[in-house]
Design a protein around this motif. Structure first.
Motif, PDB file in Angstrom:
ATOM      1  N   ARG A   9     133.332 -48.647   7.377  1.00 47.26           N
ATOM      2  CA  ARG A   9     132.698 -47.905   6.272  1.00 47.26           C
ATOM      3  C   ARG A   9     133.668 -46.953   5.575  1.00 47.26           C
ATOM      4  NH1 ARG A   9     126.571 -46.048   7.990  1.00 47.26           N
ATOM      5  NH2 ARG A   9     125.896 -48.081   8.765  1.00 47.26           N
ATOM      6  N   HIS A  10     134.674 -46.477   6.309  1.00 46.28           N
ATOM      7  CA  HIS A  10     135.588 -45.458   5.765  1.00 46.28           C
ATOM      8  C   HIS A  10     137.029 -45.891   6.012  1.00 46.28           C
ATOM      9  CE1 HIS A  10     132.191 -42.798   5.088  1.00 46.28           C
ATOM     10  NE2 HIS A  10     131.751 -43.224   6.259  1.00 46.28           N
ATOM     11  N   LYS A  11     137.473 -46.851   5.208  1.00 45.86           N
ATOM     12  CA  LYS A  11     138.788 -47.451   5.399  1.00 45.86           C
ATOM     13  C   LYS A  11     139.935 -46.470   5.149  1.00 45.86           C
ATOM     14  CE  LYS A  11     137.198 -52.149   4.354  1.00 45.86           C
ATOM     15  NZ  LYS A  11     136.329 -52.131   5.455  1.00 45.86           N
ATOM     16  N   ASP A  12     139.717 -45.426   4.348  1.00 43.59           N
ATOM     17  CA  ASP A  12     140.776 -44.448   4.053  1.00 43.59           C
ATOM     18  C   ASP A  12     141.016 -43.488   5.214  1.00 43.59           C
ATOM     19  OD1 ASP A  12     140.470 -45.611   1.593  1.00 43.59           O
ATOM     20  OD2 ASP A  12     139.812 -43.800   0.567  1.00 43.59           O
ATOM     21  N   PHE A  13     140.060 -43.383   6.134  1.00 46.91           N
ATOM     22  CA  PHE A  13     140.147 -42.438   7.244  1.00 46.91           C
ATOM     23  C   PHE A  13     140.585 -43.167   8.509  1.00 46.91           C
ATOM     24  CE2 PHE A  13     136.349 -39.765   5.420  1.00 46.91           C
ATOM     25  CZ  PHE A  13     137.058 -39.533   4.259  1.00 46.91           C
ATOM     26  N   ASP A  21     133.965 -36.513  21.631  1.00 45.52           N
ATOM     27  CA  ASP A  21     134.331 -35.990  20.314  1.00 45.52           C
ATOM     28  C   ASP A  21     134.886 -37.129  19.457  1.00 45.52           C
ATOM     29  OD1 ASP A  21     133.666 -33.440  21.103  1.00 45.52           O
ATOM     30  OD2 ASP A  21     135.722 -32.794  21.461  1.00 45.52           O
ATOM     31  N   ILE A  22     134.417 -37.199  18.227  1.00 47.63           N
ATOM     32  CA  ILE A  22     134.975 -38.141  17.263  1.00 47.63           C
ATOM     33  C   ILE A  22     135.713 -37.317  16.229  1.00 47.63           C
ATOM     34  CG2 ILE A  22     134.468 -39.846  15.474  1.00 47.63           C
ATOM     35  CD1 ILE A  22     132.022 -40.648  17.110  1.00 47.63           C
ATOM     36  N   VAL A  23     136.976 -37.670  16.020  1.00 50.33           N
ATOM     37  CA  VAL A  23     137.820 -36.915  15.100  1.00 50.33           C
ATOM     38  C   VAL A  23     138.250 -37.828  13.955  1.00 50.33           C
ATOM     39  CG1 VAL A  23     139.922 -35.535  14.888  1.00 50.33           C
ATOM     40  CG2 VAL A  23     138.664 -35.562  17.062  1.00 50.33           C
ATOM     41  N   PRO A  24     137.677 -37.619  12.759  1.00 54.78           N
ATOM     42  CA  PRO A  24     138.149 -38.364  11.596  1.00 54.78           C
ATOM     43  C   PRO A  24     139.435 -37.704  11.067  1.00 54.78           C
ATOM     44  CG  PRO A  24     135.879 -37.612  11.293  1.00 54.78           C
ATOM     45  CD  PRO A  24     136.441 -36.894  12.467  1.00 54.78           C
ATOM     46  N   LEU A  25     140.474 -38.491  10.890  1.00 57.13           N
ATOM     47  CA  LEU A  25     141.721 -38.008  10.297  1.00 57.13           C
ATOM     48  C   LEU A  25     141.700 -38.415   8.835  1.00 57.13           C
ATOM     49  CD1 LEU A  25     144.136 -39.106  13.150  1.00 57.13           C
ATOM     50  CD2 LEU A  25     143.042 -36.882  12.834  1.00 57.13           C
ATOM     51  N   LEU A  40     137.229 -35.977  -2.300  1.00 58.49           N
ATOM     52  CA  LEU A  40     137.518 -36.224  -0.888  1.00 58.49           C
ATOM     53  C   LEU A  40     136.473 -35.550  -0.001  1.00 58.49           C
ATOM     54  CD1 LEU A  40     139.493 -37.382   1.249  1.00 58.49           C
ATOM     55  CD2 LEU A  40     140.610 -35.146   1.210  1.00 58.49           C
ATOM     56  N   TYR A  41     136.087 -34.329  -0.356  1.00 60.59           N
ATOM     57  CA  TYR A  41     135.062 -33.629   0.429  1.00 60.59           C
ATOM     58  C   TYR A  41     133.735 -34.377   0.390  1.00 60.59           C
ATOM     59  CZ  TYR A  41     138.310 -29.655   0.317  1.00 60.59           C
ATOM     60  OH  TYR A  41     139.395 -28.841   0.432  1.00 60.59           O
ATOM     61  N   VAL A  42     133.389 -34.945  -0.749  1.00 60.74           N
ATOM     62  CA  VAL A  42     132.159 -35.732  -0.860  1.00 60.74           C
ATOM     63  C   VAL A  42     132.240 -36.951   0.060  1.00 60.74           C
ATOM     64  CG1 VAL A  42     130.764 -37.167  -2.425  1.00 60.74           C
ATOM     65  CG2 VAL A  42     131.583 -34.915  -3.186  1.00 60.74           C
ATOM     66  N   LYS A  43     133.394 -37.628   0.085  1.00 56.91           N
ATOM     67  CA  LYS A  43     133.582 -38.778   0.981  1.00 56.91           C
ATOM     68  C   LYS A  43     133.486 -38.342   2.446  1.00 56.91           C
ATOM     69  CE  LYS A  43     136.989 -41.660   0.071  1.00 56.91           C
ATOM     70  NZ  LYS A  43     138.305 -42.198  -0.388  1.00 56.91           N
ATOM     71  N   TYR A  44     134.016 -37.169   2.753  1.00 62.58           N
ATOM     72  CA  TYR A  44     133.973 -36.683   4.130  1.00 62.58           C
ATOM     73  C   TYR A  44     132.538 -36.343   4.533  1.00 62.58           C
ATOM     74  CZ  TYR A  44     135.623 -34.555   8.427  1.00 62.58           C
ATOM     75  OH  TYR A  44     135.848 -34.271   9.753  1.00 62.58           O
ATOM     76  N   VAL A  83     129.302 -29.082  -3.683  1.00 55.92           N
ATOM     77  CA  VAL A  83     129.865 -29.991  -2.687  1.00 55.92           C
ATOM     78  C   VAL A  83     129.622 -29.430  -1.289  1.00 55.92           C
ATOM     79  CG1 VAL A  83     132.018 -30.994  -1.814  1.00 55.92           C
ATOM     80  CG2 VAL A  83     131.568 -30.982  -4.273  1.00 55.92           C
ATOM     81  N   ARG A  84     129.759 -28.127  -1.143  1.00 61.18           N
ATOM     82  CA  ARG A  84     129.530 -27.473   0.155  1.00 61.18           C
ATOM     83  C   ARG A  84     128.117 -27.754   0.659  1.00 61.18           C
ATOM     84  NH1 ARG A  84     129.070 -26.375   4.564  1.00 61.18           N
ATOM     85  NH2 ARG A  84     129.652 -24.552   5.729  1.00 61.18           N
ATOM     86  N   ALA A  85     127.170 -27.841  -0.259  1.00 63.35           N
ATOM     87  CA  ALA A  85     125.767 -28.078   0.091  1.00 63.35           C
ATOM     88  C   ALA A  85     125.550 -29.456   0.730  1.00 63.35           C
ATOM     89  CB  ALA A  85     124.886 -27.929  -1.150  1.00 63.35           C
ATOM     90  N   LEU A  86     126.503 -30.368   0.604  1.00 64.16           N
ATOM     91  CA  LEU A  86     126.396 -31.694   1.219  1.00 64.16           C
ATOM     92  C   LEU A  86     126.663 -31.656   2.727  1.00 64.16           C
ATOM     93  CD1 LEU A  86     128.401 -33.739  -1.460  1.00 64.16           C
ATOM     94  CD2 LEU A  86     125.901 -33.572  -1.233  1.00 64.16           C
ATOM     95  N   PHE A  87     127.216 -30.543   3.225  1.00 66.13           N
ATOM     96  CA  PHE A  87     127.596 -30.404   4.627  1.00 66.13           C
ATOM     97  C   PHE A  87     126.555 -29.594   5.383  1.00 66.13           C
ATOM     98  CE2 PHE A  87     131.489 -31.396   2.473  1.00 66.13           C
ATOM     99  CZ  PHE A  87     132.225 -32.129   3.379  1.00 66.13           C
TER     100      PHE A  87
END
Length: 178
Positions: A9-13, A21-25, A40-44, A83-87
């Motif tokens: 789903r997230h080929k860039d990461f 723990d799962i750590v997305p880089l 990028l924040y929206v994708k994260y 964007v912050r509100a998405l987290f």
């Protein structure tokens, strides 16, 4: 599995798993523009939503939203309020550092503060060992020689960060021992 689904789903990461723990880089945007950082924040944020969904669906795990953070490089803009509100509300955007699987990652100052706090904790345990030593010197000796209060710390933090604090702690151990 979970990691394969996330990666598809997230080929860039890149994803790393350490215990539970799962750590997305996440690589920074190529252009370093404000708008690209926001994208990028929206994708994260979507990645976090996918982790939450897939972890529950595949493994029955619940995402601990209190541990969520993204370590940003120096100079990266923070997300806009929209964007912050998405987290999740507890999610942190950090520029100094964060802990991953108990290890400090970040600036020298962040890691020094982390090490210092651990040394303070370990020094408090030495006070308890002193009390044990009054009743059983043999037991206190065994605790001092086998407990390895800061072995993990010495293994995970760079020596140039750790050594000054560990030298202070070693003096405390020596005083406790004698």
């Amino acid at each position: 599995g979970l990691m394969t689904s996330l990666q598809s789903r997230h080929k860039d990461f890149e994803f790393r798993a350490i215990t539970d723990d799962i750590v997305p880089l996440v690589p920074p945007p190529a252009s370093d523009s404000f708008d690209d950082w926001q994208a990028l924040y929206v994708k994260y944020a979507q990645c976090l939503a996918d982790i939450k969904e897939l972890a529950f669906e595949i493994a029955g795990l619940k995402l601990n939203q209190e541990k969520g953070a993204l370590l940003l490089p120096r100079g990266a803009p923070l997300p806009t309020p929209e964007v912050r509100a998405l987290f999740p509300p507890q999610f942190e955007f950090r520029q100094d550092g964060m802990r991953i699987a108990g290890s400090p990652i970040g600036t020298d100052a962040f890691m020094q503060e982390f090490v210092q706090a651990k040394v303070v904790e370990a020094t408090a345990k030495l006070a308890a060992i002193k009390i044990v030593g009054k009743k059983s010197p043999h037991a206190a000796h065994r605790l001092l020689s086998s407990c390895g209060l800061l072995c993990f710390l010495a293994a995970i933090v760079l020596p140039n960060i750790c050594l000054p604090f560990l030298a202070t702690f070693d003096s405390e151990v020596e005083q406790t021992f004698f």
